[in-house]
Design a protein around this motif. Structure first.
Motif, PDB file in Angstrom:
ATOM      1  N   SER A  37       0.809  -1.219   0.000  1.00  0.00           N
ATOM      2  CA  SER A  37       0.000   0.000   0.000  1.00  0.00           C
ATOM      3  C   SER A  37       0.846   1.276   0.000  1.00  0.00           C
ATOM      4  O   SER A  37       0.336   2.360  -0.309  1.00  0.00           O
ATOM      5  N   GLU A  38       2.132   1.158   0.295  1.00  0.00           N
ATOM      6  CA  GLU A  38       3.008   2.328   0.290  1.00  0.00           C
ATOM      7  C   GLU A  38       3.400   2.745  -1.121  1.00  0.00           C
ATOM      8  O   GLU A  38       3.907   3.857  -1.328  1.00  0.00           O
ATOM      9  N   LEU A  39       3.188   1.860  -2.094  1.00  0.00           N
ATOM     10  CA  LEU A  39       3.507   2.165  -3.487  1.00  0.00           C
ATOM     11  C   LEU A  39       2.258   2.623  -4.223  1.00  0.00           C
ATOM     12  O   LEU A  39       1.139   2.395  -3.780  1.00  0.00           O
ATOM     13  N   ALA A  46      -6.905  -7.686  -1.077  1.00  0.00           N
ATOM     14  CA  ALA A  46      -7.117  -6.694  -2.129  1.00  0.00           C
ATOM     15  C   ALA A  46      -7.999  -5.557  -1.623  1.00  0.00           C
ATOM     16  O   ALA A  46      -7.739  -4.373  -1.893  1.00  0.00           O
ATOM     17  N   ALA A  47      -9.048  -5.888  -0.901  1.00  0.00           N
ATOM     18  CA  ALA A  47      -9.921  -4.863  -0.333  1.00  0.00           C
ATOM     19  C   ALA A  47      -9.147  -3.986   0.648  1.00  0.00           C
ATOM     20  O   ALA A  47      -9.316  -2.756   0.681  1.00  0.00           O
ATOM     21  N   GLU A  48      -8.285  -4.605   1.441  1.00  0.00           N
ATOM     22  CA  GLU A  48      -7.470  -3.853   2.393  1.00  0.00           C
ATOM     23  C   GLU A  48      -6.516  -2.914   1.661  1.00  0.00           C
ATOM     24  O   GLU A  48      -6.343  -1.749   2.048  1.00  0.00           O
ATOM     25  N   LEU A  49      -5.900  -3.405   0.601  1.00  0.00           N
ATOM     26  CA  LEU A  49      -4.967  -2.591  -0.183  1.00  0.00           C
ATOM     27  C   LEU A  49      -5.640  -1.337  -0.725  1.00  0.00           C
ATOM     28  O   LEU A  49      -5.051  -0.244  -0.735  1.00  0.00           O
ATOM     29  N   LEU A  50      -6.870  -1.486  -1.172  1.00  0.00           N
ATOM     30  CA  LEU A  50      -7.578  -0.374  -1.802  1.00  0.00           C
ATOM     31  C   LEU A  50      -8.029   0.694  -0.815  1.00  0.00           C
ATOM     32  O   LEU A  50      -8.568   1.732  -1.226  1.00  0.00           O
ATOM     33  N   ARG A  51      -7.805   0.485   0.458  1.00  0.00           N
ATOM     34  CA  ARG A  51      -8.051   1.537   1.436  1.00  0.00           C
ATOM     35  C   ARG A  51      -6.961   2.599   1.390  1.00  0.00           C
ATOM     36  O   ARG A  51      -7.126   3.696   1.938  1.00  0.00           O
ATOM     37  N   LEU A  89      -9.117   1.709  -7.961  1.00  0.00           N
ATOM     38  CA  LEU A  89      -9.831   0.529  -8.441  1.00  0.00           C
ATOM     39  C   LEU A  89     -10.415   0.812  -9.820  1.00  0.00           C
ATOM     40  O   LEU A  89     -11.044   1.848 -10.033  1.00  0.00           O
ATOM     41  N   VAL A  90     -10.196  -0.125 -10.753  1.00  0.00           N
ATOM     42  CA  VAL A  90     -10.797  -0.057 -12.082  1.00  0.00           C
ATOM     43  C   VAL A  90     -11.521  -1.368 -12.338  1.00  0.00           C
ATOM     44  O   VAL A  90     -10.941  -2.442 -12.149  1.00  0.00           O
TER      45      VAL A  90
END
Length: 231
Positions: free
Chosen positions: A172-174, A192-197, A203-204
């Motif tokens: 998530s830092e990138l 994936a849901a966590e990353l998108l926070r 998200l596409v």
């Protein structure tokens, strides 16, 4: 010039990106599809999880690439995420296409019912057999696209699925883009849901199945191009 390094998921090699690569090159990008060890033309090469990470890092370093967009589809999200942290300033962006997310200490099989996969690996001398045409139903592919997928698939080295990722810091830092293929589920889940926070990830959605490089290569190429322009 943007350098796309494209890594397909389980059972697939660089060949899976042929149609996407044509589209990206037509817009002026440099494109480097990569076959991971143990797959396709590299079937004879032994592979574990870190072998695949090094395959990606090694390709970037061997070609001395900068301004790199690392693209990981499905399984390949796990080694791509690890490689993204290791290539440093060479990285421009990460794109995960309906992919698993690399989490420190977790494997590709973490977080979803995987007993059947583990049993298949054990029963097939350490490899995960490719899926059949029937397994591809409902994923937006034509009969011809399914045949191409099935005919080109090779067994996947099981150790790469069961060994843990090594992530010294979170993905998530990138900066990144997550592409969700809606025929394979309405929304990202788990890691994936966590990353998108993260406000560094977008998200596409794609209205297609889990293998858009076959079913919608032009649209996928458009999304990848957009990841370099912010559009």
């Amino acid at each position: 010039m943007t350098n796309f390094v494209l890594v397909a998921g389980a059972w697939l090699g660089a060949w899976a990106w042929d149609d996407v690569a044509v589209e990206l090159r037509s817009t002026g990008h440099s494109v480097h599809p990569l076959t991971l060890s143990g797959l396709a033309e590299k079937q004879a090469v032994p592979a574990g999880q870190q072998t695949h990470v090094q395959d990606i890092v090694g390709e970037v370093e061997r070609l001395d690439l900068g301004d790199v967009v690392l693209v990981g589809h499905s399984y390949a999200g796990v080694p791509v995420g690890q490689a993204a942290l290791r290539i440093g300033d060479r990285l421009r962006h990460v794109v995960l296409v309906d992919a698993n997310v690399a989490v420190d200490g977790e494997t590709f099989l973490s977080g979803w019912p995987s007993d059947e996969v583990r049993a298949a690996i054990k029963e097939n001398n350490g490899v995960w057999p490719p899926i059949t045409a029937a397994d591809c139903a409902g994923q937006g592919m034509t009969d011809g696209q399914i045949a191409r997928f099935v005919d080109g698939s090779t067994p996947h080295p099981g150790a790469t699925l069961t060994e843990p990722a090594v992530m010294p810091r979170p993905l998530s830092e990138l900066a990144g883009t997550y592409v969700k293929c809606l025929l394979d589920g309405d929304e990202p889940w788990g890691a994936a849901a966590e990353l998108l926070r993260s406000d560094r990830w977008e998200l596409v959605d794609m209205d297609t199945g889990h293998w858009p490089m076959f079913s919608q290569p032009r649209e996928l190429a458009r999304i990848l191009h957009g990841s370099t322009t912010g559009s």
